[in-house]
Design an enzyme around this catalytic site. Structure first.
Site, short mmCIF file in Angstrom:
data_model
loop_
_atom_site.label_atom_id
_atom_site.label_comp_id
_atom_site.label_asym_id
_atom_site.label_seq_id
_atom_site.Cartn_x
_atom_site.Cartn_y
_atom_site.Cartn_z
N SER A 47 58.17 24.19 24.16
CA SER A 47 57.17 24.71 25.11
C SER A 47 55.75 24.58 24.59
O SER A 47 55.01 25.56 24.48
CB SER A 47 57.49 26.19 25.44
OG SER A 47 58.76 26.31 26.01
N CYS A 51 49.43 17.56 26.02
CA CYS A 51 48.09 17.15 26.45
C CYS A 51 47.01 17.61 25.48
O CYS A 51 45.92 17.05 25.43
CB CYS A 51 47.79 17.70 27.84
SG CYS A 51 48.97 17.22 29.11
N TRP A 444 25.02 18.96 50.29
CA TRP A 444 26.19 18.12 50.57
C TRP A 444 26.86 17.81 49.25
O TRP A 444 26.29 17.12 48.40
CB TRP A 444 25.79 16.83 51.29
CG TRP A 444 25.54 17.02 52.75
CD1 TRP A 444 24.35 17.32 53.34
CD2 TRP A 444 26.50 16.92 53.80
NE1 TRP A 444 24.51 17.43 54.70
CE2 TRP A 444 25.82 17.18 55.01
CE3 TRP A 444 27.87 16.64 53.84
CZ2 TRP A 444 26.46 17.18 56.24
CZ3 TRP A 444 28.51 16.63 55.07
CH2 TRP A 444 27.81 16.90 56.25
N ARG A 452 31.36 11.13 54.11
CA ARG A 452 30.47 10.75 55.23
C ARG A 452 30.25 9.25 55.25
O ARG A 452 30.32 8.60 56.30
CB ARG A 452 29.12 11.46 55.10
CG ARG A 452 29.15 12.95 55.39
CD ARG A 452 27.78 13.56 55.23
NE ARG A 452 26.86 13.11 56.28
CZ ARG A 452 25.57 13.47 56.33
NH1 ARG A 452 25.06 14.22 55.35
NH2 ARG A 452 24.79 13.05 57.30
#
Length: 462
Positions: A47, A51, A444, A452
């Site tokens: 366990s 990474c 934005w 967009r």
């Protein structure tokens, strides 16, 4: 079921994320009187975060045990018979039993099962070439691998390192070795590092790596590894060059560790991983389950099976398997291929399909790339980022997003991951109600700016 026992027995092969998550979840749902759990792990640890190994090697994480989420003693205290340094060498499906060998003593024995979980993970790809197994050449997949590499770094007098491959592990290990004071060369057979990105985005990573002092050698394939009289690595050789090396790290990817499964005749996919249904049950076998890096999963965007070796998936697989064995019901629907990484302060993220992925599955697409900032341009410390977005031709369905930028860039990919999972179009994405304040985003958000632009391009080509 074996009627000689009054309780069922679950046997788990593999003691990391998928295997022990399955065992732990099954234990939560069924007590020791109902379910006996035996888990085999050939290494020394359970366990843990694979990474995190590059950050341990590089010194960001100071202690190995910080990467361990649950120790063997903690698993045993919860009623799991966990057997370390024990390797399963054979599956007898007809007899419902596994043969295991004690790595230290060589002693072998059979253990029967009612339910079997295969969580054997993945193994680093070692090139088939002279010198690949020489002292000083390391793959990095387990804590044992990480410890072996650290031991080599401490013993080695020279300070020259060569990393073979420029995927996630290769890039992260290059940074780790730079942090430890090594002179680092990365030899990459691709045109740019990070083949999980399109080359135009990988080029941004290339520049950042060179800015760290890493020497990038692209379009080059290693043909052999030279050793000295002492048997240790001394150089890495390509078709036209030789790179001196005191240590070599292999970062050319992993393959599913399915040797046992293949020998037993279990079904494997195109990438060599075990094939399962949505409940993570091995196809065609009622009482055999598989999860983690040894299994293939459904790509929700392309509709095809993929091998995506990530701890996030492995833990989810284990939860699903343990729930089903424990008498509940759970499924794993698939993935969209989300991943993040970094090189120093450069954040790298992707989800969905690259251009070549879309072409391979026969999708027509539009592609846009935009430059934006992590915060309002006038707010202090706003950093730049590049966002690339792919949308399906005519329909506008989002197909993939790649982001390369500084602080605040990487985790923005989660917006796209959710949109991909929901099957949204880029037009629909433009209306997403995302959080805004100048310290966090422009009015934005960069992902929406890309949406967009992609929506306008789709409309213009429809």
């Amino acid at each position: 079921m074996n009627m000689s026992r009054t309780r069922e027995r679950l046997v788990v092969i593999g003691g990391d994320a998928a295997g022990m998550s399955a065992a732990s979840q099954a234990r939560r749902l069924k007590g020791p009187d109902e379910l006996e759990i035996v888990a085999f792990e050939r290494g020394h640890f359970t366990s843990y975060s694979a990474c995190g190994i590059p950050y341990w090697v590089g010194g960001d994480v100071t202690e190995r045990d910080q990467l361990i989420a649950r120790t063997p003693e903690e698993h045993r205290a919860r009623g799991i018979d966990l057997r370390l340094r024990t390797e399963v060498t054979e599956l007898d499906l007809d007899g419902q039993r596994v043969r295991a060998r004690d790595v230290e003593s060589g002693e072998e024995s059979w253990t029967s099962y009612d339910e079997l979980v295969i969580a054997t993970g993945a193994r680093p790809i070692r090139p088939d070439m002279p010198g690949a197994d020489a002292a000083g050449v390391h793959g990095v997949q387990t804590l044992d691998d990480g410890q072996a590499l650290l031991d080599t770094l401490e013993r080695t007098r020279g300070r020259r390192a060569v990393v073979v491959g420029a995927g996630y592990i290769g890039v992260e290990m290059a940074e780790a070795l730079i942090n430890r004071g090594y002179e680092v060369t990365v030899v990459n057979r691709g045109s740019e590092p990070m083949s999980t990105l399109d080359p135009d985005m990988g080029c941004l990573v290339h520049k950042a790596m060179e800015g760290l002092g890493i020497t990038m050698v692209n379009d080059a394939e290693v043909t052999k590894i030279l050793t000295g009289d002492d048997g240790r690595v001394r150089a890495v050789v390509t078709a036209d060059r030789e790179f001196p090396a005191d240590v070599v790290v292999l970062g050319i990817g992993v393959r599913p560790e399915t040797t046992l499964a293949q020998a037993a005749g279990l079904p494997l996919g195109p990438h060599g991983g075990l094939l399962t249904d949505r409940s993570m049950r091995v196809r065609g076998h009622e009482n055999i389950w598989a999860g983690g890096d040894c299994a293939e999963v459904l790509d929700l965007v392309s509709g095809q099976d993929r091998h995506v070796p990530l701890g996030t998936h492995a833990n989810k697989h284990g939860q699903v398997i343990g729930t089903n064995i424990g008498g509940g019901y759970a499924t794993f629907p698939g993935v969209v291929g989300t991943a993040v990484s970094k090189v120093c302060d450069l954040e790298i993220a992707r989800t969905g399909l690259r251009e070549k992925d879309a072409r391979r599955v026969g999708l027509r697409f539009e592609s846009v790339t935009i430059e934006s900032t992590s915060r309002a341009g006038y707010y202090p410390n706003a950093s730049s980022m590049t966002v690339k977005m792919l949308a399906e031709h005519r329909t506008g369905r989002l197909l993939g997003v790649q982001i390369v930028g500084r602080e605040g860039a990487g985790k923005r990919v989660d917006i796209a991951a959710v949109a991909l999972t929901a099957g949204m179009t880029v037009e629909q994405m433009t209306a997403l109600d995302l959080g805004y304040a100048p310290p966090f985003s422009p009015v934005w958000d960069p992902v929406l700016v890309a949406a967009r632009k992609a929506a306008a391009k789709v409309r213009g080509t429809s």
